[in-house]
Structures are given as structure tokens and as C-alpha cells.
Enzyme design. Sequence first.
Site, mmCIF file in Angstrom:
data_model
loop_
_atom_site.group_PDB
_atom_site.id
_atom_site.type_symbol
_atom_site.label_atom_id
_atom_site.label_comp_id
_atom_site.label_asym_id
_atom_site.label_seq_id
_atom_site.Cartn_x
_atom_site.Cartn_y
_atom_site.Cartn_z
ATOM 1 N N TYR A 50 42.687 29.993 29.969
ATOM 2 C CA TYR A 50 42.662 28.717 29.232
ATOM 3 C C TYR A 50 44.034 28.059 29.358
ATOM 4 O O TYR A 50 45.061 28.741 29.242
ATOM 5 C CB TYR A 50 42.352 28.966 27.747
ATOM 6 C CG TYR A 50 42.544 27.739 26.876
ATOM 7 C CD1 TYR A 50 41.472 26.897 26.588
ATOM 8 C CD2 TYR A 50 43.797 27.393 26.378
ATOM 9 C CE1 TYR A 50 41.645 25.753 25.820
ATOM 10 C CE2 TYR A 50 43.983 26.247 25.614
ATOM 11 C CZ TYR A 50 42.901 25.435 25.334
ATOM 12 O OH TYR A 50 43.077 24.307 24.585
ATOM 13 N N GLU A 85 42.956 19.622 29.111
ATOM 14 C CA GLU A 85 42.566 21.006 28.842
ATOM 15 C C GLU A 85 41.710 21.522 29.991
ATOM 16 O O GLU A 85 40.812 20.808 30.453
ATOM 17 C CB GLU A 85 41.774 21.055 27.527
ATOM 18 C CG GLU A 85 41.316 22.449 27.125
ATOM 19 C CD GLU A 85 40.470 22.421 25.845
ATOM 20 O OE1 GLU A 85 41.067 22.422 24.749
ATOM 21 O OE2 GLU A 85 39.241 22.388 25.935
#
Lengths: 382, 296
Positions: free
Chosen positions: A101, A189
Site C-alpha cells: 500500500y 493512493e
Amino acid sequence: MDLYEYQGKQFFASYDIPVSPGEAVTTVDDAVAAADRIGYPVVVKAQVQVGGRGKAGGIKLADDAASCREHAQNILGMDIKGHTVEILWIELASDIAEEYYASFTLDRAAKKHLGMLSAQGGVEIEAVAETDPDAIAKIHIDPVDGLTPEACREWVLAAKLNPDVTDGAVDILLKLYRAYVEGDADLVEINPLIVKPDGAVHALDAKVTLDTNALFRHPDYEQYDATQVRDEREEAAHEKGLQYVGLDGSVGIIANGAGLAMSTVDVVSQVGGSPANFLDIGGGANADVMAGALEVINNDEKVRSIFINIFGGITRGEEVANGIVQALSRVEISSPIVIRLDGTNADEGRAILAEHASDKLLSEPTMLEAARRAVALAAEGA
Amino acid sequence: MAIFVDENTKVVYQGLTGSQGRFYGLRNRDYGTQVVAGTNPKKAGEEVDGIPIFASVGDAVEATGADVSCIFIPAPGVKAAVMEAAEGGVKMIVVITEGVPAQDEALFYNDLKRNFPDVQLLGPNCPGIISPGKCNIGITAGEIAMGGGPVGIVSRSGTLTYQALHELTQKGIGQTTCVGIGGDPVPGTTFIDCLERFEADPDTKAVMMIGEIGGSAEEEAADFIKSSMTKPVSAYIAGVTAPPGKKMGHAGAIVSGGKGTASAKMDALRAAGAQVGQNPTEAGELMAGIVKDLGL
């Protein structure tokens, strides 16, 4: 402004961040044609601006044209948390060795940029943050210095990714930071940020929120704005440059400034009414803006009364009053209007309103009194 | 006393030759503010209603002794204007302009902090600051304020700044200074900066604070009130009834993931000893009670 995944990937690609080849389509036939061009296996991905697509069945792997057709048929039109799927992204499937992530956003409390990186990707990062906060490596970046390669390397090491991919991760994170800053994003993101079996680091998803205040630097962002999902009222308000949030009640609200508009929603609720919307005409709003706002509210069938709450600073009272009068001559307003006007040039404004006072155009001296009046009128009109 | 600005403050307006800058610059002067200069590189040597225009803030400071700059220019030019003001030697920069990109705000905030640590930045996207009867910089209508203290006001929302002034003035309660810090993601001046100064100001006996949903600035202010303030505080948080997940106007005003809600902020303020109203009028009434209890 939130981008769809496919737009986020276009945005990433323009900063040399590796993404999978794919095509955005809106019909089943186009989905199959795109998959034929890309080559199987492909992933059929619902394009909605909400998380949890995978769990809802909005992401499926297709090995051949028949399964691509079947998945496209199932996913198009699907409802995912209130969002209807109208666009599919058909993408070449990737083999995945690791899932990470990565994100950048502004940490308002620290007043610096915040990078977050975790070896636990592909899952909801909020859940990781709660159950295992140490699994997320954070870095604060002073915008004056930017993200230096040295600081980025230390950050990657702190995240305890597979050591073999350190160089690849540093490279993609530096590019992602550049996209975040130069692209004027509020958030970038990648979840998951994947490592392929050959060790290549790659963005398998893209979540991007752009800062609409920076549109003057990015005329090409018009293309993203054009695909934003808005209901009819929101679209009409957006075209007029107004901040609008649709609610479910019967009192239409026009105020100048987000704080006063929110406060007006609060007060209407507290005196027993229910706001139909939140409409902020902003600072320096002139007569045309006020007339436009009234038109938007007037087209809302749920509205039974309209509460205009203005405290003039950069907005001038006589401009507001003229706008209301103009709007009344241009449009047949179906609900009674209650006005509370204070601040810059309020006396001039009140004098103009007094000349046009009627049972459809009322003034009250305070916010509370005006709210009570508007709520009572909405109840009568219901 | 007043905080940040008073009757001795001299102001240069960046953007005085534009329509908004002219309207508010002259209105601020009519209020009694010492508006000593304007800037415009193309109009140096000219004047606006008797106020001299200089090519840069540095020139204006040198010629007039200006110590505050007020920025009234469009968003694309704000980053450069803020740095010009700091380099020009003013002590405080008030940015009224709204719509400044967050990346620009983050950059000039940190640049100032590092290279001009003594410069106080207020805004962007703020209504300005008024020390009633002494100095009004920005877009607040002077007639809604009342001088003589004893209450200081600090507010994150522009229009609610006026509403707070109005509530107190209507009740005959004067103000020392009213600071609109603005609702943007990176405000140059925070609640805590203002609370600290109000706490230290002998004429300020109580503080009214107006916050809104989103972010954590109110929670941080609550911590400060608890640990460091002896003066009573009344507060209101806008967005009590705002639906979660909807962006209510500003970039800042959004409740996400149950964080930044009005109720959480109100709870934090109450726990810190502040009196919290459900709307601006109630916060004003609470302040009237505080002032009465103080025997003022």
C-alpha cells in the site's frame, strides 16, 4: 474532485508510473472487443468512486471472450453502495508476487505532506491502521524540500518490504510524489501496489483526488470534471459555480459562506425543520449568482419554503437584494422566501427588499427568527 | 489592548488597484485603519484615492513603514505575493483570497516558517482581523463590531466570524480583537496561536471560538484550553447536522470515517471546560452569561 480508477491510471501514466494496459468501455460488446485487443486474461473492473468493489463482485477475472462477456453483463448496471456501474475498465491481468500500500496526502495537523507505505496491501488500510498501526511506515515531507531519494529509501526500508524490491519501490514512490505535487492532488493512493514475479513494481489500482482550486494550472482536468457524477440539482448548481449539497427536507437554504450555510442547516434542524439542501453562494456573490441560486432551489420539488441567510463581508447586501428582486422577475418562484440580511451594505439591501415585500418575500431580523418562520411556512406548504 | 494589530498598525494592500482591493482597502481606511500603501509593479508612482502605489512590498515598507500586508489578488498569484511580502519586511501577512491551491499553501506556510519565522501569516481564505475602533484589515463590516473588550473572538469560518461579532455587539458586549483564521487546509494562524495571545492579553477576559466540522484543529484547541487557558471560553461548531461523507463547501468541511464530527469536537471542548452552544446565537448567550459572571 475524485477520479475513476481508469482516469487515475491515465494520470499516473503521465508521470511514468507503471500501470497495466487497459481500456474504459460502457457496453458489453465494447468490453469484449477491448479484451480481444488487450489479450487474455483480462480483469473486468467496475468503475465507481467508492471502495469495496471487489467484495461487491465488481472485479472479475476473464480468461476468454465468453467469460468477459458474462462478467461485463453482470457488472454493468450493478449497484455498489448506491453507485450504479456505468463504466468498465478492461485491463490486462497481472501475476502478483506481493501486495503493498502507498499513498501521499496532506497532514493538516502537521502542515506537511504525509506518505504512508505498508507491506500489507490489497486490504482496507483503515483496518490495518486500527489493528496493526506499526505495519504502516509514515513519512512527513516538508514541501520546501520535497521527497529526497535518501529520505525515500529510508522510508522504504522502514516499511519492511521485500528487500529485493527496494530500488523499484523508491523509483515508483518518487514518481508518485511528483504526481501528487505537480499534479495538484489532494490524495494519491495505490492499493495494491504490486510486485510482479519478475520483481517489477506496478500500480494495480489508482485512487486520485485532485484539488479543484488548481484547475487554472491544469486546463486538461476539464476532461475529468466532465465525468463527475452529480444529481440534477447538483449539476445545475455546478454549472452556475455554486457549492451545493442535496439533503432530504423541505426548507431550501441559500447562504453565503460554507460556515454560515452549515450553521443555517443546523439552526433549521434545531427549530424542528428539515433542510432540503445546502447551497453556498460563496464570497463576493453578485445579483446574477443570487438569481441563479434561487433558480436551482426553485427547481427542487421538495422545497416548501426558502431561507436566504446572508451576512455580508465581501458579499454586499444591495447586490443580494437586487439578485432576489431580479430572480423574482425572471422566474416564477413557487415557495415563499424568508430573508435574513446583515453585514456589508445591509441597510441598502433591506431597503430594496422592503420595497418588494409581499407574502412571498419576507424579512426577519435574526437567523433564529428567520429559521422559525421558514420552517413554519414549509409546514404550511406541505 | 488588542492582539496582532492596533491603532499603530500600518497596512500595505497588495491588490489595491483591483476592484475588490480598492473597495475594501478604502473601506478599511474609512474605518480608521492606517492604509499607507498599495502595490502594483505596473502602476508604481500612481495613487488610489490618495494612497501611493509602489512596485513591490519592499518599496512600500521602505517608504511608508508598513508592517502588515493584506493580499487581495487572485489565487494564481498568491504564492508569489506572500513571499514578496515576507521578503519585503512586513511582520504580518493577511491573505483574503479564496481558492488558493493546497500545494501552494503548504509550500509558502513551510517556507515562511523556515525562512521568516517571525512573520505571522493569517489565512488564506480568511475574512481578516479587526481590533474594533483601532484597526480593520480585510472584509469584515466594521459597523458590526464594538470596541472596548472584554471578549476576543477567533473563528475558522468567514461568515460565522461576522455572526459571532454580531451576536456580541447586539448584546452590548465589546470585543478586543476578532480574528478570522479561515477554513482552508493549511491556515497560517491557528486557533491556538490566537488563544495563546488572548490568554496573554490583559484586556481580553474571555474568548468566543467558532469552529466547524473536519480536521482536528478544534480538538487541538481543546487540549490547549485545558492545559494553558485560565480565561473562560464559549464555543460553537458549525455542521452539527451535516451528513457524514458530504463535503460541505470548504475543502476542510467534511466528516469522514466518524472523525472530525461536530459532536466529537464539542465533546472535546466541553471536556476542556468550554461552554458549547448548539448555534451561534446560543454561543453568544453563553458568552453573555460568562461576562455577567465575571462582573463585567
